[in-house]
Design an enzyme around this catalytic site. Structure first.
Site, PDB file in Angstrom:
ATOM      1  N   GLY A 124       0.822  -1.203   0.000  1.00  0.00           N
ATOM      2  CA  GLY A 124       0.000   0.000   0.000  1.00  0.00           C
ATOM      3  C   GLY A 124       0.851   1.246   0.000  1.00  0.00           C
ATOM      4  N   GLY A 145       0.541   5.773   0.271  1.00  0.00           N
ATOM      5  CA  GLY A 145      -0.269   6.971   0.451  1.00  0.00           C
ATOM      6  C   GLY A 145       0.601   8.205   0.394  1.00  0.00           C
ATOM      7  N   PHE A 176       1.652  10.127   2.824  1.00  0.00           N
ATOM      8  CA  PHE A 176       2.629  10.260   3.897  1.00  0.00           C
ATOM      9  C   PHE A 176       3.438   8.996   4.123  1.00  0.00           C
ATOM     10  CE2 PHE A 176      -0.136  13.620   6.186  1.00  0.00           C
ATOM     11  CZ  PHE A 176       0.378  14.598   5.354  1.00  0.00           C
ATOM     12  N   SER A 179       4.439   4.528   2.971  1.00  0.00           N
ATOM     13  CA  SER A 179       4.327   3.297   2.197  1.00  0.00           C
ATOM     14  C   SER A 179       4.254   2.138   3.186  1.00  0.00           C
ATOM     15  CB  SER A 179       5.525   3.113   1.266  1.00  0.00           C
ATOM     16  OG  SER A 179       5.576   4.143   0.301  1.00  0.00           O
ATOM     17  N   VAL A 180       3.472   1.139   2.855  1.00  0.00           N
ATOM     18  CA  VAL A 180       3.267   0.014   3.771  1.00  0.00           C
ATOM     19  C   VAL A 180       3.812  -1.256   3.123  1.00  0.00           C
ATOM     20  CG1 VAL A 180       1.610  -1.299   5.134  1.00  0.00           C
ATOM     21  CG2 VAL A 180       1.205   1.134   4.686  1.00  0.00           C
ATOM     22  N   LYS A 199       4.692   0.340   8.276  1.00  0.00           N
ATOM     23  CA  LYS A 199       4.305   1.607   7.648  1.00  0.00           C
ATOM     24  C   LYS A 199       5.490   2.572   7.738  1.00  0.00           C
ATOM     25  CE  LYS A 199       0.771   5.234   7.955  1.00  0.00           C
ATOM     26  NZ  LYS A 199      -0.470   5.640   8.655  1.00  0.00           N
ATOM     27  N   ASP A 211     -10.016  10.786   8.514  1.00  0.00           N
ATOM     28  CA  ASP A 211      -9.636  10.271   7.185  1.00  0.00           C
ATOM     29  C   ASP A 211     -10.220   8.874   6.965  1.00  0.00           C
ATOM     30  OD1 ASP A 211      -8.503  10.443   4.688  1.00  0.00           O
ATOM     31  OD2 ASP A 211      -6.540   9.748   5.327  1.00  0.00           O
TER      32      ASP A 211
END
Length: 1019
Positions: free
Chosen positions: A718, A720, A722, A724-725, A741, A843
Site C-alpha cells: 500500500g 499513500g 505520507f 508506504s506500507v 508503515k 480520514d
C-alpha cells in the site's frame, strides 16, 4: 528399672528433634512455594501456555514474573493448596486460540472467557477437568464441533457455548453429565436436532435458539422436572409441541418462535405454568384458541403469538396480568363478528406497564371501546390495522400520552378524527389510511411536534388542509390523497424543509395556484398533486425541489408554458404533466434529463416538433396524446411531418458552437489552476519539527529492512501521501507477519502525521481498530531520519481492494457488507463516545479499513486524528483535512474538526459499499454527487443503484424459487434502509447527520432481520 530411663529420655529428645526438623523443612518448603512456583509448576506452566496463544498480551499485563500467578488478574487460587480454582477472563478483548494446556489445571472449578475474540477449535483436553463446574466460552469465534469428551467434566453444572461458529451436532455424551443444569448453545450452526438422550439429566435452563437443528422437540424433555427456561426459536423444528412439557410448573421462559410447529396449546396452559413470565410462539402454524387460562399466569409480562393460525374469541382476562408489558398476537383469526369482539380491551386497564399492543390482521370486528383510553400511559406502540373495526375513534385515545406509533389503517372507522389526537405529544407515526373518516382534519394535529409520518389517505376527509401542520417540523412523509379536501394548499405545509420522502395531496378538490413556497422542499423525493383543481402557471420556483424523483401535476388546470427552470430537476425519473392546459413547445431540456424514465405530456395544447433523443427516443417512455398541434417525432407516433425552418436551425447550431467554445475555455483554465495549486501544495516544506523523544524504539532500521527484504517492491502492499506500507516477517517473533508503515519524512506534514498517529494509538484499544505492535524512530544506512509504525498484518487486505480490485477475488455479499459497516460504526462509536478525550479520525475511507482472517474490519491510519476538548491547536483545519470525496464539506470552509465529520465520511463509505461507486467517479458532476445519486433512488428504486455484484446476490437469494415474496420484499426494504442510513449520515449540514451510536443500532437491527433469510457470510 533405671536401665530403661535413659532410653526413654533419648527417645523423647529424638522425637522433639524430628518434629522441629520437620517444622523447619515445612516452613522452608512453604516459603519456596509462596515465593516462587514450587509444587504448582503445572498450573504455572499451563497459564504461560494459555498466555502464549493470546495475540494481544497487553490484556494480560499483570501475568508476569513480578507477581505470583495466584495474584494475576482473573486468576483465583485455593487458600490452602495454592492451586488455580477459578479463571475468570470475561470481556477482556482477548484474541487468539485456546491452548490445550488448559486441561492441566486439574483443580479448576470455574473457567470463563466469554465475550472475547477466541477462535479455532475447542481443545478436547478440556474433558480432563473433572473438577470443573462452570465452563463459559460464549460470545467468541470458536468453530469446529463441540468435543464429545466434555462428558469427562463429570461435575459440570453450567455450560455456555453460545454465539460462536460451532457446527456438527449437540453431543449425546452430554447426557452423562448428571449435575448439568444449564446449557446455552444458541446462535451457532448446529444441526442434528435436539438429542433425546438429554432427557436423562435434569436441565433447568436450555437455550439452543438460532441453530438450524431440524427435527422435532423430543418428548424426553418432559423428564426435566426443574426446567425454568426453554429457548428453541429459529431452529427449523417441525411437528408438535409435546404437551408433557407444559407439566413443568417451574417454567418461567418459553420460546419456540420461528419454526414450523403445528398443533394446539392445552386449554389449561395457564394453570399448568403458573410461574410463566415470557411466552414466545410467533411464526409457527399453531391452531386452536389462545388459552383463556393464560389469565392465571399472574407474572406473565411478554406474550408474542403473532403469525400463527390461532382462532376463536380472545378470552384472556388481562386484568389479572398486571406485569404485562408486551402483547403481540396479530396475524391470527380472533374475530367472530360479534358485538363483544373487542371486549377484552376493557381488561387491559390494569396492565400499567404495557408498552406494546399489536392486534393487526386478526379479523377483529366491532367498535373500539372508549376504554382504550384507560390503557397505560407507557403504551408506545398501538397497532390495530387490517381488521374490521368500525364506528368512531373514541376521543379517549388522547389519554395515551406515551404513544409514539398509532396504526389503525385498513379498518372501517367512521366519523371525525377526534381533536384529542393533538394531545399525543410523543406521537411520531399516525397511520389512519383506508378507513371512512369524514369531516375536517383537526387543527390540533399541529401540536404533534414530533410527528414524522402522517398517513390519512383513502378516507372521506373534507374542508381545508390545516395550516397548523406547518408546526410539525419533523414531518418526513405526508399522504392526504383520495379524500375530499378543498381550498388552497397552505404555504406553511410547503415550508417544511423536513419533508424528504413523500408529499401526496392527489385526488382531492384543492384549488387556487400552487404557492411559490413549493420550491423550499429541496429534499423531497416525491410530489403528487394530481387530480385536483389547481390553476395558474406552474411556478418556476418548483425548480428548488432538486431532489425530486417523482413529480405529478396531472389532472389540474395549469396553463402557460412549462417553466425552463424545471431543467434543474436532474434527478426526476417520472414526470406527469398530462390533462392540463399547458401550451408552447415541448421543452428541449427534457431530452437532457438523463435519469428521466417516463414523461406524460398528453392532453394539453403543446405545439411544434416532438424531440427524438433522450427519453423521447423510446415511444413507450412518453406520451403526447391529445396535443393536436404536434408534429414530427418517432414514426410510431404517426404525427405529421414538421415544416423545416433553416434559419432557426442554423441559429441553434451557432449558439451551440459558441457555448461549447466557452465551456472548453473555462475547462482549460480550471485544469491549469488545479495543476498549479497541486504543484504548490506538493512543494516540500523548509521547516522542520523536532523528533518526539518520548517514543520507545523497539525495532531498528536494520531489523525492519531485513524483515521487508530491503523494503522491496514485491513486499509493497500500500502507498499513500505520507507513507508506504510493506509486508514483513519478524525473526524475533517466530516468523510473525506484520505490516510496516514507513513514513515519508520528506513530505510536508508527514512527521506531524507520525506523531498524531502515535498519540492516538497510545490512548485507544478496540477490537475494530487496527492493532499496533510498536513504533520505530531510527536512522537509515545513510544516516537520515527513519520513522515507521509496525502493525498486525491483515491477510484480507483493505476494503478498497474488495470493492474495486480487478483481481479474481470473491466479492462481498450483503451480510458481509453489513458486518463490515457494523465493525466500522462500532469503532467510531468507541472513538467518539468512549475515549477521553474523544478522538476524531478525520480520514475514514475504504483504503484505511483492513480485514482480518474472519473478515472482521479494523480501522487504521490515525495520521490525521484529532483529540477533541484539548487545548492543542490540532483541531484547526489548516493544512490536511482528509481525502477528497470523503471529507465533509464544512472542512473546506474552515470549520473545526468534529465527530460529525467522521459520520459524513462513514455515510460516503456506506454508499460506496452499496453502490460500488467512488465519490470521485466521473459520473458525479454538474451537481450530481454520490449522496445525491443514492438519495434519488430512495425509497423504491434502490436496486437501480446498487453494485452489480450485490445486485446479482440479491437477484439470486431473493428469487421466487429461493425466497417467499414477503422475504424478498423484506430484503429490498433492508437494502433501502441501509442506503437511507448512508444518505442520512452524509447530509451537507452536520446537525442533520445521524448519531453514530444510532447508526450502529440500526445496522444491528438490519443484520438481525436478514440473518435468518440470507445465507451466512463466507469468504
Amino acid at each position: 528399672m533405671n536401665s530403661g530411663q535413659p532410653t526413654t529420655s533419648l527417645s523423647s529428645s529424638s522425637c522433639f528433634a524430628f518434629i522441629f526438623s520437620f517444622f523447619i523443612i515445612f516452613l522452608i518448603t512453604t516459603t519456596i512455594s509462596v515465593s516462587g512456583v514450587g509444587n504448582n509448576e503445572t498450573d504455572y506452566q499451563a497459564l504461560l501456555h494459555f498466555k502464549s496463544m493470546i495475540r494481544n498480551e497487553e490484556g494480560l499485563s499483570s501475568w508476569n514474573s513480578s507477581f505470583h500467578f495466584c495474584d494475576w488478574s482473573g486468576v483465583y487460587c485455593g487458600k490452602r493448596h495454592r492451586r488455580v480454582t477459578d479463571l475468570w477472563l470475561e470481556s477482556q478483548g482477548l484474541e487468539g486460540s485456546l491452548s490445550p494446556y488448559i486441561g492441566n489445571l486439574s483443580f479448576l472449578r470455574l473457567f470463563s472467557i466469554a465475550n472475547n475474540s477466541f477462535q479455532g477449535t475447542i481443545p478436547h483436553e478440556l474433558g480432563r477437568l473433572y473438577r470443573l463446574r462452570v465452563l463459559d466460552l460464549g460470545h467468541n469465534k470458536f468453530n469446529g464441533v463441540i468435543p464429545s469428551n466434555v462428558s469427562g467434566c463429570s461435575k459440570l453444572e453450567r455450560l455456555g457455548l453460545n454465539e460462536n461458529k460451532l457446527v456438527g451436532s449437540i453431543p449425546k455424551e452430554m447426557s452423562f453429565l448428571s449435575k448439568l443444569t444449564f446449557i446455552a448453545v444458541h446462535d451457532n450452526k448446529l444441526t442434528g436436532g435436539i438429542p433425546s438422550v438429554l432427557g436423562n439429566i435434569s436441565i433447568e435452563s436450555f437455550s439452543a435458539s438460532e441453530n438450524p437443528l431440524g427435527g422435532s422437540i423430543p418428548d424426553t424433555i418432559s423428564h426435566w422436572k426443574s426446567l425454568t427456561e426453554f429457548y428453541i426459536g429459529g431452529c427449523n423444528l417441525n411437528g408438535t409441541i409435546p404437551h408433557s412439557i407444559f407439566n413443568h410448573s417451574l417454567l418461567t421462559h418459553f420460546s419456540v418462535s420461528s419454526n414450523h410447529l403445528t398443533g394446539s396449546l392445552p386449554s389449561a396452559l395457564g394453570a399448568m405454568l403458573p410461574r410463566l413470565v415470557y411466552l414466545q410462539l410467533y411464526g409457527n402454524k399453531l391452531t386452536g384458541p389462545l388459552p383463556a387460562s393464560l389469565s392465571n399466569c399472574s407474572k406473565l409480562g411478554f406474550l408474542e403469538a403473532q403469525d400463527n393460525n390461532f382462532s376463536g374469541k380472545l378470552k384472556i382476562d388481562f386484568a389479572k396480568l398486571k406485569d404485562m408489558y408486551w402483547i403481540s398476537i396479530g396475524g391470527n383469526n380472533f374475530g367472530f363478528g360479534e358485538a363483544d369482539d373487542m371486549k377484552f380491551i376493557d381488561t387491559l386497564k390494569n396492565c400499567s406497564k404495557l408498552d406494546t399492543l399489536d392486534l393487526s390482521s386478526s379479523k377483529l370486528q366491532g367498535v373500539l371501546p372508549a376504554s382504550i383510553g384507560n390503557l397505560s400511559d407507557r403504551l408506545a406502540y398501538l397497532v390495530l390495522d387490517q381488521n374490521l373495526i368500525y364506528g368512531n375513534l373514541p376521543p379517549s385515545i388522547g389519554n395515551l400520552a406515551g404513544l409514539t406509533t398509532l396504526i389503525l389503517a385498513n379498518n372501517r372507522f367512521t366519523g371525525k378524527i377526534p381533536s384529542t389526537i393533538g394531545q399525543l405529544q410523543k406521537l411520531q407515526v399516525a397511520a389512519l389510511f383506508k378507513n371512512q373518516f369524514s369531516g375536517p382534519i383537526p387543527e390540533s394535529i399541529g401540536n404533534l411536534s414530533l410527528l414524522t409520518n402522517l398517513w390519512l389517505n383513502s378516507n372521506r376527509l373534507e374542508s381545508h388542509i390545516p395550516s397548523s401542520l406547518g408546526k410539525c417540523h419533523h414531518l418526513l412523509d405526508v399522504n392526504l390523497s383520495d379524500n375530499k379536501l378543498s381550498g388552497r394548499i397552505p404555504k406553511q405545509l410547503l415550508q417544511l424543509i423536513s419533508l424528504t420522502i413523500v408529499l401526496n395531496l392527489s385526488q382531492n378538490n384543492l384549488s387556487g395556484s400552487l404557492p411559490t413556497e413549493v420550491g423550499k422542499l429541496q429534499m423531497l423525493t416525491s410530489l403528487d398533486l394530481s387530480y385536483n383543481n389547481l390553476s395558474g402557471k406552474i411556478p418556476s420556483s418548483i425548480s428548488g425541489c432538486i431532489s425530486l424523483v417523482f413529480l405529478s401535476l396531472k389532472g389540474n388546470l395549469f396553463q402557460g408554458t412549462v417553466p425552463p427552470s424545471l431543467s434543474s430537476l436532474r434527478g426526476v425519473s417520472t414526470l406527469d404533466l398530462s390533462h392540463n392546459n399547458l401550451s408552447g413547445q415541448i421543452p428541449r431540456f427534457l431530452e437532457r434529463l438523463i435519469l428521466l424514465e417516463y414523461v406524460n405530456l398528453s392532453y394539453n395544447d403543446f405545439e411544434g416538433d416532438v424531440p427524438v433523443v433522450g427519453v423521447f427516443a423510446n415511444a413507450s417512455a412518453y406520451s403526447v396524446l391529445g396535443n393536436s398541434r404536434l408534429c414530427g417525432g418517432l414514426a410510431e407516433l404517426d404525427l405529421p411531418k414538421c415544416k423545416k425552418n433553416t434559419g432557426k436551425h442554423q441559429k441553434r447550431i451557432l449558439v451551440f458552437v459558441i457555448g461549447l467554445l466557452i465551456v472548453s475555455i473555462l475547462f482549460t483554465v480550471l485544469c491549469f489552476l488545479y495543476a498549479w495549486c497541486k504543484k504548490i501544495k506538493n512543494q516540500p516544506s523548509q521547516s522542520s519539527v523536532d523528533d518526539e523523544k518520548s517514543k520507545q524504539v523497539s525495532y531498528t532500521y536494520s531489523q525492519l529492512f531485513k524483515a521487508t527484504n530491503g523494503f522491496s517492491e514485491a513486499n509493497l502492499i500500500g502507498e499513500g501521501g505520507f507513507s508506504s506500507v510493506y509486508k514483513g516477517v519478524l525473526d524475533d517473533h517466530d516468523g510473525k507477519i506484520v505490516a510496516v508503515k514507513v513514513i515519508h519524512l520528506q513530505n510536508r506534514g508527514a512527521h506531524k502525521s507520525f506523531i498524531a498517529e502515535c498519540e492516538a494509538w497510545r490512548n485507544i484499544r478496540h477490537r475494530n481498530l487496527l492493532k499496533i505492535i510498536t513504533s520505530c524512530s531510527s536512522l537509515d544506512f545513510q544516516g537520515y531520519d527513519f520513522k515507521a509504525l509496525v502493525y498486525k498484518f491483515m491477510p484480507n487486505g483493505s476494503l478498497h481492494d474488495w470493492l474495486h480490485s480487478t483481481e479474481s477475488k470473491s466479492r462481498l455479499n450483503l451480510l458481509q457488507r453489513i458486518n463490515i459497516l457494523i465493525d466500522v460504526a462500532s469503532a467510531l462509536d468507541y472513538l467518539h463516545n468512549h475515549c477521553l478525550p474523544s478522538i476524531v479520525h478525520c480520514d475514514l475511507k475504504p483504503s484505511n479499513i483492513l480485514l482480518d482472517d474472519d473478515m472482521v474490519a479494523h480501522v487504521g491510519d490515525f495520521g490525521l486524528a484529532r483529540f477533541l476538548g484539548t487545548n492543542s491547536d490540532q483541531n484547526s483545519t489548516s493544512g490536511i483535512i482528509g481525502t477528497i470525496g470523503y471529507a465533509p464539506p464544512e472542512y473546506g470552509v474552515g470549520s473545526e474538526m468534529a465527530s460529525s465529520g467522521d459520520v459524513y465520511s462513514f455515510g460516503i463509505l456506506l454508499l460506496e459499499m452499496m453502490t460500488g461507486k467512488r465519490p470521485t467517479d466521473n459520473i458525479f458532476n454538474e451537481g450530481l454527487s454520490l449522496h445525491k445519486f443514492a438519495y434519488l433512488a430512495l425509497p423504491d428504486h434502490v436496486t437501480d443503484v446498487v453494485d452489480d455484484d450485490l445486485l446479482n446476490f440479491l437477484q439470486e437469494h431473493a428469487a421466487p424459487k429461493k425466497c417467499t415474496s414477503t422475504n424478498a420484499k423484506l430484503i429490498e426494504e433492508c437494502v433501502a434502509s441501509i442506503v437511507k442510513t448512508g444518505v442520512s449520515c452524509s447530509m451537507d449540514s452536520p446537525p442533520q447527520r445521524m448519531n453514530i451510536r444510532i447508526v450502529a443500532h440500526e445496522l444491528h437491527h438490519i443484520w438481525d432481520t436478514l440473518q435468518n433469510i440470507l445465507p451466512a457470510p463466507h469468504t
